[in-house]
Design a protein around this motif. Structure first.
Motif, PDB file in Angstrom:
ATOM      1  N   GLN A 240       0.832  -1.210   0.000  1.00 31.07           N
ATOM      2  CA  GLN A 240       0.000   0.000   0.000  1.00 31.07           C
ATOM      3  C   GLN A 240       0.864   1.257   0.000  1.00 31.07           C
ATOM      4  N   ALA A 241       2.006   1.173   0.695  1.00 27.43           N
ATOM      5  CA  ALA A 241       2.921   2.321   0.688  1.00 27.43           C
ATOM      6  C   ALA A 241       3.457   2.562  -0.722  1.00 27.43           C
ATOM      7  N   PHE A 242       3.820   1.486  -1.423  1.00 27.00           N
ATOM      8  CA  PHE A 242       4.325   1.668  -2.795  1.00 27.00           C
ATOM      9  C   PHE A 242       3.220   2.168  -3.728  1.00 27.00           C
ATOM     10  N   GLN A 243       1.988   1.733  -3.472  1.00 27.46           N
ATOM     11  CA  GLN A 243       0.880   2.235  -4.288  1.00 27.46           C
ATOM     12  C   GLN A 243       0.719   3.750  -4.063  1.00 27.46           C
ATOM     13  N   ALA A 244       0.875   4.165  -2.807  1.00 25.19           N
ATOM     14  CA  ALA A 244       0.811   5.608  -2.495  1.00 25.19           C
ATOM     15  C   ALA A 244       1.983   6.346  -3.148  1.00 25.19           C
ATOM     16  N   PHE A 245       3.141   5.700  -3.164  1.00 25.98           N
ATOM     17  CA  PHE A 245       4.315   6.318  -3.791  1.00 25.98           C
ATOM     18  C   PHE A 245       4.085   6.514  -5.294  1.00 25.98           C
ATOM     19  N   ALA A 246       3.435   5.539  -5.925  1.00 22.99           N
ATOM     20  CA  ALA A 246       3.133   5.671  -7.366  1.00 22.99           C
ATOM     21  C   ALA A 246       2.265   6.910  -7.599  1.00 22.99           C
ATOM     22  N   SER A 247       1.280   7.120  -6.747  1.00 23.08           N
ATOM     23  CA  SER A 247       0.423   8.313  -6.895  1.00 23.08           C
ATOM     24  C   SER A 247       1.232   9.589  -6.666  1.00 23.08           C
ATOM     25  N   GLU A 248       2.126   9.549  -5.680  1.00 25.45           N
ATOM     26  CA  GLU A 248       2.973  10.723  -5.424  1.00 25.45           C
ATOM     27  C   GLU A 248       3.839  11.035  -6.648  1.00 25.45           C
ATOM     28  N   MET A 249       4.373   9.997  -7.295  1.00 26.01           N
ATOM     29  CA  MET A 249       5.205  10.213  -8.493  1.00 26.01           C
ATOM     30  C   MET A 249       4.393  10.831  -9.634  1.00 26.01           C
ATOM     31  N   VAL A 250       3.166  10.362  -9.809  1.00 22.58           N
ATOM     32  CA  VAL A 250       2.319  10.927 -10.870  1.00 22.58           C
ATOM     33  C   VAL A 250       2.102  12.411 -10.609  1.00 22.58           C
ATOM     34  N   GLN A 251       1.879  12.764  -9.330  1.00 20.26           N
ATOM     35  CA  GLN A 251       1.716  14.188  -8.998  1.00 20.26           C
ATOM     36  C   GLN A 251       3.003  14.973  -9.234  1.00 20.26           C
ATOM     37  N   ARG A 252       4.133  14.362  -8.856  1.00 20.02           N
ATOM     38  CA  ARG A 252       5.424  15.072  -9.023  1.00 20.02           C
ATOM     39  C   ARG A 252       5.708  15.388 -10.488  1.00 20.02           C
ATOM     40  N   ILE A 253       5.421  14.448 -11.385  1.00 16.77           N
ATOM     41  CA  ILE A 253       5.811  14.713 -12.785  1.00 16.77           C
ATOM     42  C   ILE A 253       4.928  15.790 -13.403  1.00 16.77           C
ATOM     43  N   GLN A 254       3.753  16.012 -12.822  1.00 16.84           N
ATOM     44  CA  GLN A 254       2.923  17.101 -13.353  1.00 16.84           C
ATOM     45  C   GLN A 254       3.557  18.454 -13.063  1.00 16.84           C
ATOM     46  N   LYS A 255       4.406  18.488 -12.025  1.00 14.52           N
ATOM     47  CA  LYS A 255       5.078  19.760 -11.670  1.00 14.52           C
ATOM     48  C   LYS A 255       6.430  19.906 -12.380  1.00 14.52           C
ATOM     49  N   MET A 256       6.881  18.841 -13.055  1.00 21.26           N
ATOM     50  CA  MET A 256       8.219  18.898 -13.676  1.00 21.26           C
ATOM     51  C   MET A 256       8.219  19.706 -14.967  1.00 21.26           C
TER      52      MET A 256
END
Ligand code: ADP
Ligand code: MG
Length: 256
Positions: A240-256
């Motif tokens: 579940q932590a890695f699933q949350a990390f995947a969502s965090e990464m999707v959010q991060r790349i929108q700011k890149m």
């Protein structure tokens, strides 16, 4: 176009491969098109994605030596939902074979340019060294994800990697940046880990990912079934932590 990330840390056993395959599976589960590139001759990320390294007709080795394209060499892992450009022991020889060729540190970058439109994310699992293979990863990437355990020497070990990334940024790849430090195998009951975690936050600020990956035995068991934890046991705390990390990464790349 795909965003390309290296999972790197020159220390062995810090959770690079676990991070790569679980992030790949987590991203695939939320609809992202993912290519996982195994740059470690040990081939753990390949095996851990349900692909048998011993029977690979083509691998990342053939891509680096330009005898195959990524479209030819990558395979889709049905169980995991992402593409795998696998590695096996052949790759150990690439280091030596590439010595003579020109632009040898850009071979992977060139190959990835052809498939940039096919994927949303490319994740590269690096070997535990700052070798020509890791350099190929760093030259290809937009960013580096650094998994680390919150131990006493963690910050010290980071200095070499940060310096290498600075040099690559200055000389070979202007895009390259550290996307973030990922705290892995975390045990909040250990006071020292909590202290190091606080130090990391103080030092690196928002370069430290919000998600923390706990120490979780299901993540360690999953590779023996040839699966990332996220696929093997999605309800486990670590998954579940890695699933949350995947969502965090999707959010991060929108700011890149
Ligand atoms: P690296 O690729 O950096 O060498 P690995 O991802 O192979 O590191 O991890 C090293 C070992 O630690 C493996 O046996 C792996 O299963 C285990 N491991 C990694 N992350 C976790 C975790 N969060 N909880 C428990 N065990 C873990
Ligand atoms: Mg590894």
């Amino acid at each position: 176009m795909a965003k390309i990330f290296c999972v790197a840390n020159q220390k062995g056993g810090v959770g690079k491969t676990t991070t790569t395959v679980n992030l790949a599976a987590g991203l695939a589960k939320i609809g992202q098109r993912v290519l996982m590139v195994d740059l470690d001759p040990q081939g753990n990320a390949t095996m851990g994605s349900g692909v048998d390294k011993r029977t690979l007709p083509l691998s990342v080795y053939d891509v680096l030596l330009e005898s195959a394209s990524i479209r030819e060499a990558a395979v889709f892992s049905d169980k995991c939902g992402y593409h795998v450009l696998g590695a096996n022991r052949d790759l150990a020889g690439a280091e030596v074979e590439l010595v003579e060729v020109e632009r040898r540190e850009k071979r992977l970058k060139q190959a990835l340019a052809e498939v940039g439109a096919d994927f949303d994310f490319v994740l590269i699992d690096c070997p535990p060294s700052l070798s020509m293979l890791t350099l190929n990863g760093l030259c290809s990437a937009h960013g580096v994800i650094v998994p680390m355990q919150c131990e006493y020497f963690a910050l010290e070990g980071l200095t070499d990697l940060v310096n290498t990334i600075k040099q690559v940024h200055a000389n070979l790849n202007r895009d390259l940046q550290i996307i973030g430090l990922l705290r892995v195998m975390f045990d909040p009951r250990i006071t020292l880990q909590q202290q190091v975690s606080d130090q990391l936050k103080a030092h690196f600020g928002d370069k430290v990912f919000d998600t923390v990956i706990p120490r979780n035995v299901r993540l360690a068991e999953a590779p023996s079934y040839g699966l990332p934890g996220v696929v093997f046991d999605p309800s486990a705390r670590g998954s579940q932590a890695f699933q949350a990390f995947a969502s965090e990464m999707v959010q991060r790349i929108q700011k890149m």
